[in-house]
Design a protein around this motif. Structure first.
Motif, PDB file in Angstrom:
ATOM      1  N   ASN A  46       0.862  -1.189   0.000  1.00 42.16           N
ATOM      2  CA  ASN A  46       0.000   0.000   0.000  1.00 42.16           C
ATOM      3  C   ASN A  46       0.896   1.236   0.000  1.00 42.16           C
ATOM      4  N   TYR A  47       0.312   2.365  -0.414  1.00 40.80           N
ATOM      5  CA  TYR A  47       1.063   3.626  -0.438  1.00 40.80           C
ATOM      6  C   TYR A  47       1.685   3.918   0.934  1.00 40.80           C
ATOM      7  N   THR A 132      -5.807  -3.490   2.697  1.00 37.87           N
ATOM      8  CA  THR A 132      -6.301  -2.192   3.168  1.00 37.87           C
ATOM      9  C   THR A 132      -6.943  -1.403   2.022  1.00 37.87           C
ATOM     10  N   VAL A 165      -6.554   1.614  -4.044  1.00 34.99           N
ATOM     11  CA  VAL A 165      -7.900   1.966  -3.563  1.00 34.99           C
ATOM     12  C   VAL A 165      -8.797   2.303  -4.758  1.00 34.99           C
ATOM     13  N   VAL A 183     -10.920   8.777 -13.055  1.00 34.00           N
ATOM     14  CA  VAL A 183      -9.843   9.720 -13.385  1.00 34.00           C
ATOM     15  C   VAL A 183      -8.511   8.997 -13.269  1.00 34.00           C
ATOM     16  N   THR A 184      -7.685   9.127 -14.307  1.00 36.34           N
ATOM     17  CA  THR A 184      -6.372   8.489 -14.237  1.00 36.34           C
ATOM     18  C   THR A 184      -5.304   9.332 -14.915  1.00 36.34           C
ATOM     19  N   GLY A 185      -4.081   9.179 -14.416  1.00 36.07           N
ATOM     20  CA  GLY A 185      -2.928   9.760 -15.102  1.00 36.07           C
ATOM     21  C   GLY A 185      -2.393   8.788 -16.141  1.00 36.07           C
ATOM     22  N   THR A 226      -9.190   9.578  -3.937  1.00 38.97           N
ATOM     23  CA  THR A 226      -8.040   8.941  -3.266  1.00 38.97           C
ATOM     24  C   THR A 226      -6.791   9.804  -3.361  1.00 38.97           C
ATOM     25  N   VAL A 227      -6.915  11.023  -3.964  1.00 42.25           N
ATOM     26  CA  VAL A 227      -5.693  11.779  -4.264  1.00 42.25           C
ATOM     27  C   VAL A 227      -5.582  13.144  -3.589  1.00 42.25           C
ATOM     28  N   LEU A 250      -3.862  11.339  -0.238  1.00 42.40           N
ATOM     29  CA  LEU A 250      -3.115  12.599  -0.385  1.00 42.40           C
ATOM     30  C   LEU A 250      -2.003  12.509  -1.404  1.00 42.40           C
ATOM     31  N   VAL A 251      -2.099  11.546  -2.331  1.00 44.95           N
ATOM     32  CA  VAL A 251      -0.966  11.364  -3.251  1.00 44.95           C
ATOM     33  C   VAL A 251      -0.729  12.598  -4.131  1.00 44.95           C
ATOM     34  N   ALA A 252      -1.800  13.352  -4.450  1.00 42.78           N
ATOM     35  CA  ALA A 252      -1.604  14.593  -5.218  1.00 42.78           C
ATOM     36  C   ALA A 252      -1.201  15.707  -4.257  1.00 42.78           C
ATOM     37  N   GLN A 276      -7.795   3.029   9.372  1.00 39.20           N
ATOM     38  CA  GLN A 276      -6.961   2.554  10.477  1.00 39.20           C
ATOM     39  C   GLN A 276      -7.786   2.291  11.739  1.00 39.20           C
ATOM     40  N   VAL A 323       2.113   2.256  -9.766  1.00 41.27           N
ATOM     41  CA  VAL A 323       1.577   0.899  -9.595  1.00 41.27           C
ATOM     42  C   VAL A 323       0.159   0.817 -10.145  1.00 41.27           C
TER      43      VAL A 323
HETATM   44  N1  NAP Z   1      -7.608   7.132   4.854  1.00 37.82           N
HETATM   45  C1  NAP Z   1      -7.389   5.831   4.807  1.00 37.82           C
HETATM   46  O1  NAP Z   1      -7.859   5.070   5.633  1.00 37.82           O
HETATM   47  C2  NAP Z   1      -6.578   5.282   3.674  1.00 37.82           C
HETATM   48  C3  NAP Z   1      -6.538   3.916   3.424  1.00 37.82           C
HETATM   49  C4  NAP Z   1      -5.823   3.462   2.293  1.00 37.82           C
HETATM   50  C5  NAP Z   1      -5.137   4.381   1.494  1.00 37.82           C
HETATM   51  N2  NAP Z   1      -5.156   5.688   1.838  1.00 37.82           N
HETATM   52  C6  NAP Z   1      -4.500   6.693   1.009  1.00 37.82           C
HETATM   53  O2  NAP Z   1      -5.110   6.664  -0.269  1.00 37.82           O
HETATM   54  C7  NAP Z   1      -4.163   7.017  -1.251  1.00 37.82           C
HETATM   55  C8  NAP Z   1      -4.084   5.905  -2.305  1.00 37.82           C
HETATM   56  O3  NAP Z   1      -3.521   4.750  -1.713  1.00 37.82           O
HETATM   57  P1  NAP Z   1      -3.156   3.484  -2.593  1.00 37.82           P
HETATM   58  O4  NAP Z   1      -2.553   2.486  -1.678  1.00 37.82           O
HETATM   59  O5  NAP Z   1      -4.313   3.138  -3.449  1.00 37.82           O
HETATM   60  O6  NAP Z   1      -1.992   4.115  -3.512  1.00 37.82           O
HETATM   61  P2  NAP Z   1      -1.617   3.787  -5.043  1.00 37.82           P
HETATM   62  O7  NAP Z   1      -1.862   2.352  -5.321  1.00 37.82           O
HETATM   63  O8  NAP Z   1      -0.286   4.358  -5.267  1.00 37.82           O
HETATM   64  O9  NAP Z   1      -2.689   4.623  -5.867  1.00 37.82           O
HETATM   65  C9  NAP Z   1      -2.648   6.004  -5.974  1.00 37.82           C
HETATM   66  C10 NAP Z   1      -3.028   6.419  -7.388  1.00 37.82           C
HETATM   67  O10 NAP Z   1      -3.242   7.828  -7.409  1.00 37.82           O
HETATM   68  C11 NAP Z   1      -2.873   8.349  -8.677  1.00 37.82           C
HETATM   69  N3  NAP Z   1      -1.862   9.399  -8.482  1.00 37.82           N
HETATM   70  C12 NAP Z   1      -0.561   9.247  -8.118  1.00 37.82           C
HETATM   71  N4  NAP Z   1       0.064  10.425  -8.034  1.00 37.82           N
HETATM   72  C13 NAP Z   1      -0.849  11.363  -8.357  1.00 37.82           C
HETATM   73  C14 NAP Z   1      -0.820  12.786  -8.456  1.00 37.82           C
HETATM   74  N5  NAP Z   1       0.295  13.476  -8.225  1.00 37.82           N
HETATM   75  N6  NAP Z   1      -1.946  13.434  -8.820  1.00 37.82           N
HETATM   76  C15 NAP Z   1      -3.096  12.746  -9.051  1.00 37.82           C
HETATM   77  N7  NAP Z   1      -3.195  11.395  -8.987  1.00 37.82           N
HETATM   78  C16 NAP Z   1      -2.089  10.716  -8.635  1.00 37.82           C
HETATM   79  C17 NAP Z   1      -2.319   7.176  -9.489  1.00 37.82           C
HETATM   80  O11 NAP Z   1      -3.407   6.614 -10.219  1.00 37.82           O
HETATM   81  P3  NAP Z   1      -3.731   7.081 -11.730  1.00 37.82           P
HETATM   82  O12 NAP Z   1      -2.418   6.982 -12.462  1.00 37.82           O
HETATM   83  O13 NAP Z   1      -4.760   6.130 -12.193  1.00 37.82           O
HETATM   84  O14 NAP Z   1      -4.201   8.492 -11.652  1.00 37.82           O
HETATM   85  C18 NAP Z   1      -1.902   6.184  -8.407  1.00 37.82           C
HETATM   86  O15 NAP Z   1      -1.850   4.889  -8.913  1.00 37.82           O
HETATM   87  C19 NAP Z   1      -2.844   7.236  -0.503  1.00 37.82           C
HETATM   88  O16 NAP Z   1      -2.716   8.618  -0.204  1.00 37.82           O
HETATM   89  C20 NAP Z   1      -3.038   6.463   0.764  1.00 37.82           C
HETATM   90  O17 NAP Z   1      -2.232   6.932   1.804  1.00 37.82           O
HETATM   91  C21 NAP Z   1      -5.855   6.154   2.907  1.00 37.82           C
END
Ligand code: NAP
Length: 331
Positions: A46-47, A132, A165, A183-185, A226-227, A250-252, A276, A323
């Motif tokens: 996971n991120y 998760t 996610v 929405v995707t990059g 998710t961003v 918060l990835v963005a 969590q 990923v």
């Molecule tokens: N609050 C919670 O309980 C919880 C639980 C799980 C995850 N999260 C959070 O959710 C987010 C996603 O987690 P994940 O594990 O799914 O990560 P991930 O597999 O890396 O997915 C994130 C996706 O966001 C897009 N992205 C990446 N950088 C970006 C940018 N600069 N601007 C816009 N889009 C961007 C990409 O998808 P595209 O290329 O398709 O756009 C990337 O594959 C993370 O911030 C993580 O910490 C929070």
């Protein structure tokens, strides 16, 4: 019982605040206290694991540390009635992999109230395909539903759609009968997103409004974001009357600009997702839905399996948003 030696990823902090990852041998004697010892068969990436593995102190304060917020395996020792040696079990989030030694090692020891019996109709590996990410996507869908967003309400937008996610959210919403836009990059992954059930794929550039207008044409009955950042602001400004937006990532950017107008002119709801600390009973409910009514039709296309030795480069890749879908780690 005698201590067991096991293989694990360990992240070390150097004096120069560099974070070095290596695969090494550890002992169950070094694991924290807890009433259930689990032999981990699968984990997932996971991120947040990447944040932990690169020294983000908001996730992990102390090093050396074994990351891995997800783990699925077999109970080897239990101090509680609820779990017996041989039971199959899943642990996700709580403090696992943050400041408690995590699933990137063959053994974890955790409090029993973090442990979920493996849901019916799910294998240990499938539980980590969800992990998760799947749980968070499920929580997000559940929150939209609680706010009255149904398949008849209109289109639902998912951002970061090829990520863990995001891809799970697209697949679950499609399975539940929603009309999903993604929405995707990675526009070269349009075919992947359509196979998961997206009916429209939008590029990241087209998902960001640059007009600075406080409100935009109503477009989405619901949004699973998710961003964060400008994509979240734009989605909120484009919400239908009484629509709902969930926010988990918060990835963005962790910041986003917004006025009060979506809330006072359209009755929008902005719902935070915290996997969590999500209550145990509701967690079990979501797990059971993931294993049944929400189980994606094309799960086989949504993940890849790697050994522990190949996690290191994937950590760098996930931090760059590279990923696609889910990465299951075989211990
Ligand atoms: N609050 C919670 O309980 C919880 C639980 C799980 C995850 N999260 C959070 O959710 C987010 C996603 O987690 P994940 O594990 O799914 O990560 P991930 O597999 O890396 O997915 C994130 C996706 O966001 C897009 N992205 C990446 N950088 C970006 C940018 N600069 N601007 C816009 N889009 C961007 C990409 O998808 P595209 O290329 O398709 O756009 C990337 O594959 C993370 O911030 C993580 O910490 C929070």
């Amino acid at each position: 019982m005698d201590a067991k030696r096991f293989k694990a990823m360990v992240v070390e902090e150097t004096d120069e605040k560099k974070y070095l990852r290596k695969i090494t041998e550890r002992s169950t004697d070094d694991l924290p206290d807890g009433d259930v010892l689990i032999r981990v068969e699968y984990s997932s990436l996971n991120y947040k694991d990447a944040l932990s593995a690169t020294g983000n102190k908001g996730v992990t304060r102390k090093f050396p540390h074994t990351p891995g917020i997800d783990a699925a395996g077999v109970v080897e020792e239990s101090a509680v009635e609820k779990f017996k040696p041989g039971d199959q079990a899943v642990v996700t989030s709580y403090d696992l992999g943050m400041n408690t030694s995590g699933g990137f090692g063959r053994y974890i020891r955790v409090p029993s109230d973090w442990v979920i019996p493996l849901p019916d109709a799910m294998t240990l590996k499938e539980s980590m395909v969800f992990g998760t990410a799947g749980l968070t996507a499920g929580m997000s869908v559940s929150e939209l539903q609680k706010h009255g967003v149904t398949p008849d309400s209109g289109e639902v937008l998912v951002t970061g759609a090829t990520g863990g996610v995001g891809s799970m959210a697209v697949a679950i919403l499609a399975k539940a009968g929603y009309n999903v836009s993604a929405v995707t990059g990675k526009t070269d992954q349009t075919g992947f997103l359509e196979k998961l059930g997206a009916s429209r794929v939008i590029s990241r550039d087209d998902a960001v409004d640059t007009s600075k207008r406080p409100m935009l044409k109503a477009r989405w009955a619901g949004v699973i974001d998710t961003v964060g950042g400008p994509i979240l602001s734009t989605a909120l400004k484009s919400i239908n009357p009484f629509g709902a937006v969930t926010c988990c990532g918060l990835v963005a950017s962790p910041e986003f600009e917004i006025t009060v107008f979506p809330f006072i002119l359209r009755g929008a709801a902005l719902i935070g997702i915290d996997s969590q600390n999500y209550p145990y009973d509701r967690r079990v409910e979501i797990w059971n839905k993931l294993g049944s009514v929400w189980k994606p039709d094309h799960m086989e296309d949504m993940w890849e399996e790697i050994p522990l030795e190949e996690v290191d480069p994937k950590i760098d890749l996930i931090l760059k948003g590279g990923v696609k879908g889910r990465v299951v780690v075989k211990l």
